[in-house]
Design a protein around this motif. Structure first.
Motif, mmCIF file in Angstrom:
data_model
loop_
_atom_site.group_PDB
_atom_site.id
_atom_site.type_symbol
_atom_site.label_atom_id
_atom_site.label_comp_id
_atom_site.label_asym_id
_atom_site.label_seq_id
_atom_site.Cartn_x
_atom_site.Cartn_y
_atom_site.Cartn_z
ATOM 1 N N ARG A 50 0.843 -1.199 0.000
ATOM 2 C CA ARG A 50 0.000 0.000 0.000
ATOM 3 C C ARG A 50 0.873 1.242 0.000
ATOM 4 N N MET A 51 0.423 2.301 -0.638
ATOM 5 C CA MET A 51 1.166 3.568 -0.561
ATOM 6 C C MET A 51 1.077 4.110 0.867
ATOM 7 N N PRO A 52 2.042 4.899 1.290
ATOM 8 C CA PRO A 52 1.984 5.424 2.659
ATOM 9 C C PRO A 52 0.803 6.373 2.834
ATOM 10 N N LYS A 83 -0.904 9.710 4.237
ATOM 11 C CA LYS A 83 -0.403 11.049 4.568
ATOM 12 C C LYS A 83 -1.542 11.896 5.091
ATOM 13 N N SER A 113 -0.782 15.670 -1.564
ATOM 14 C CA SER A 113 0.466 15.916 -2.304
ATOM 15 C C SER A 113 0.098 15.728 -3.764
ATOM 16 N N SER A 173 -0.393 15.062 -7.602
ATOM 17 C CA SER A 173 0.022 13.882 -8.355
ATOM 18 C C SER A 173 1.009 14.224 -9.453
#
Ligand SMILES: Cc1cc2nc3c(=O)[nH]c(=O)nc-3n(C[C@H](O)[C@H](O)[C@H](O)COP(=O)(O)OP(=O)(O)OC[C@H]3O[C@@H](n4cnc5c(N)ncnc54)[C@H](O)[C@@H]3O)c2cc1C
Ligand SMILES: CC(=O)[C@@H](O)[C@H](O)COP(=O)(O)O
Length: 652
Positions: free
Chosen positions: A634-636, A638, A642, A644
């Motif tokens: 999985r992406m972190p 946040k 942020s 793309s």
């Protein structure tokens, strides 16, 4: 107790005892084990020897019954000599009065109203005539049981009363011993003759068919014969006059499982019919009420001959004619065991007639096609998935599976919908409730045969078991069921111990106890548990093959309610974690897989969907998508956005 005997017979009803006496007379060493001689159907029966009055159609069963009736006189003479007891055998003939003139009169002897009243005065005014079966007769089955018991003991048969056989242990295709309430017993050959109870030990389709009975006392005038001399086999009831003055009235035929006891309705029905047949009895004193369980099979024929293992012989399922069939059963089974002689008649009564293998049969008996797997990917309405990575296998107890979705078989609108859904899901493991398949519970008729067990790995489950003991017993049956359906090496069991009917939550203590025992017996145990990390660890330590924590209660469709605990279980487990129960949508299935679950079990969400095959496909895709996502990482997370697109090179 740790003993051995050449031939061990399980069951001390008429069938078990008759076989024991025959074998012993031919020189064998024999042990008979019976949990309760009094509970046997053999005590409850009416003792009619009535192949003709029962109107058995021409065929192997009639031949078997006629052969036995022919053996009766010599058989009872021998037993009376051995036991010094009378058994009340009377070849008295049977009269079968009727209330409507039959359309055809066949070969049997027809008596008109006057004729039948001549044979038996006092019949009801509605009797219009009847059949006369001169060669049928009766025996006092209670006396016969006493005589058999006595003969067995006098001959030196080792008769163990009050002992229950709890399991049949097997090694390399042979019965190695039996486990009883008093220890292990070994023999060379084992005979299973436990009547209606047989499917507590092996998955044979034998069910209890209850019969209620009562007896009256016939008036006895000095120097006069008893008012009834012959068996009267009337519509819906029969009257069996014993020489000691009792009149036996039977019997109801009730599919009420093991519900015991006499009921007002049962007794009233019998009495109404009996009085219509022979009105004078309405004033005779009632002596006794009782009931018993006939061992019924789906085709009403007995199960006779070798079964399951080389050294196991089956003799059960005698349904309405076990008293009649005792001599022939004993003789054929003794021939089989001691002389390896298989009478051609036995071929009609093999156990495997109930277990057709779908692989070789184009159409099952219930008309449904067995599953075909070859064309799954060519199916038009269901989208294709890319081939999953060949490296990423689910491995349970050393067995590899490509699919990480397991499905069930219950709650579908039809067998066909279930078959299509299993195909569409691309699952390789299907769980089946041993008890429901065995008893052919509604919705489970023909189920075992509807799946191609050459392609799908069976996961028998212990659904319906409330205690550890119950689950252990059903697990053993499950193993036999898988064997019967061609999966010789299948030792998987989904262990469910569920005492609570409302939330269907599993009993953790019972589950652990049963798991320990089943692991010792060589099962690959997949226990269904609440999402309790400590319990999961204990189950892993005792040797379970997986743990199966529930997402939410079975059939609730509430999704993953125990996410935090499931995450701990996943983190700490060295064995596969299968999230089982409560998954309602493919997104919930995917969520469980994204969390790192090794597999899923989904039943209700598929079966209760408006389009089960489509939902099955969606669940299969979700399991794959979730797994791929988990492997991809999985992406972190946040707290802030942020962008793309890269910010460098933007036009100011
Ligand atoms: C109401 C009624 C009327 C009937 N009338 C007739 C009739 O007129 N004529 C006729 O021919 N037939 C009749 N029958 C049918 C006949 O009684 C049965 O077919 C026959 O008795 C079956 O005999 P069995 O030995 O197979 O089973 P059973 O007599 O039921 O004996 C089975 C024995 O096995 C024991 N057992 C079970 N499980 C275990 C275990 N795990 N460990 C140890 N022991 C175990 C039981 O305790 C029992 O003693 C009637 C049956 C009923 C109920
Ligand atoms: C079939 C079976 O084993 C179920 O008891 C299982 O727990 C699935 O539960 P759902 O029906 O909620 O998917």
């Amino acid at each position: 107790m740790n003993s051995s005997s050449e031939i061990v017979i399980i069951g001390g009803g008429i069938i078990g005892l008759a076989i024991a006496v025959d074998l012993k007379l031919r020189g064998a060493t024999v042990t008979v084990i019976s949990q309760d001689f009094q509970q046997a159907a053999s005590h409850a029966a009416a003792g009619m020897l009535a192949p003709h009055a029962e109107e058995l159609p021409p065929g192997a069963m009639l031949d078997l019954c006629l052969k036995s009736r022919w053996l009766y006189p010599e058989w009872v003479r021998k037993l009376q000599d051995l036991s010094a007891l009378e058994v009340g055998y009377i070849p008295c003939g049977i009269l079968a009065p009727v209330f409507d003139i039959p359309k055809s009169q066949g070969d049997a002897t027809w008596l008109d109203k006057e004729g039948i009243n001549h044979y038996q005065p006092g019949l009801g005014s509605e009797v219009v005539g009847g059949w006369w079966y001169p060669e049928d007769g009766q025996v006092d089955n209670r006396q016969l049981m006493k005589a058999l018991h006595q003969a067995a003991q006098r001959l030196g048969v080792n008769v163990l009363e009050g002992v229950t056989v709890e399991a049949i242990a097997q090694k390399q295709g042979k019965v190695s011993s039996i486990l009883t309430s008093r220890g292990e017993i070994e023999g060379q050959t084992y005979v299973l003759a436990s009547g209606s109870w047989v499917n507590q030990l092996l998955p044979l389709p034998v069910r209890p068919v209850k019969g209620q009975m009562l007896s009256l006392r016939m008036p006895r005038e000095p120097h006069q014969p008893l008012p009834l001399q012959r068996v009267l086999y009337g519509p819906g009831t029969y009257l069996v006059p014993r020489q000691d003055g009792r009149l036996i009235i039977g019997a109801t035929v009730e599919e009420v499982n093991w519900t015991s006891g006499n009921t007002p309705n049962g007794i009233k029905t019998l009495l109404d019919r009996a009085i219509r047949l022979y009105p004078a009895l309405e004033n005779w004193p009632i002596e006794e009420f009782w009931w018993g369980f006939r061992p019924g099979t789906p085709d009403e024929l007995p199960i006779l001959g070798r079964g399951f293992c080389d050294n196991l012989v089956l003799a059960t399922g005698h349904y309405r004619n076990g008293i009649l069939l005792a001599p022939v059963t004993a003789s054929l089974i003794a021939d089989l065991i001691l002389q390896q002689k298989t009478d051609p008649l036995l071929s009609h009564f093999r156990y495997d007639r109930f277990f057709s293998k779908p692989l070789s049969t184009p159409m099952n008996t219930n008309g449904t096609q067995p599953l075909q797997f070859a064309s799954v990917n060519g199916s038009s309405s269901i989208p294709q998935l890319p081939e999953p990575s060949t490296e990423d296998h689910l491995i349970i107890a050393g067995r590899k599976f490509r699919s990480r979705l397991m499905t069930g078989t219950g709650k579908y609108p039809s067998i066909e919908a279930m078959q299509k859904s299993v195909i569409a899901s691309e699952c390789e493991i299907v769980t089946v409730a041993v008890r429901r398949v065995q008893t052919k519970a509604p919705g489970h008729e023909g189920l075992a045969e509807a799946i191609d067990w050459g392609k799908i790995w069976m996961l028998p489950n212990t659904a319906g078991c409330k205690t550890a003991e119950d689950a252990i017993r059903v697990a053993r049956l499950g193993r036999e069921m898988a064997k019967l359906l061609g999966q010789e090496d299948n030792n998987f069991i989904k262990l469910e111990v569920i005492p609570d009917p409302k939330y269907l939550l599993p009993d953790p203590i019972g589950t652990l106890q049963a798991a320990e025992q089943l692991v010792k017996e060589g099962f690959a145990v997949l226990p269904y548990i609440n999402a309790d990390p400590l319990l999961a660890k204990r189950l892993e330590e005792v040797g379970c093959a997986t743990v199966m924590p529930l997402g939410s209660p079975i059939g609730s469709g509430q999704g993953i309610k125990n996410e935090a605990n499931i995450a701990i279980i996943i983190e700490q487990s060295k064995i596969p974690v299968v999230v089982d129960a409560g998954i309602g949508t493919p997104s919930e299935a995917a969520l469980a897989m994204e969390m790192g679950a090794d597999a899923l079990l989904v039943n209700s969400a598929i079966a209760l969907s408006k389009n089960p095959p489509a939902m099955a496909k969606a669940m299969g895709m979700a399991a794959q998508a979730g797994r791929l996502a988990y492997l991809a990482g999985r992406m972190p997370l946040k707290s802030y956005a942020s962008a793309s697109s890269p910010l460098t090179g933007t036009v100011v």
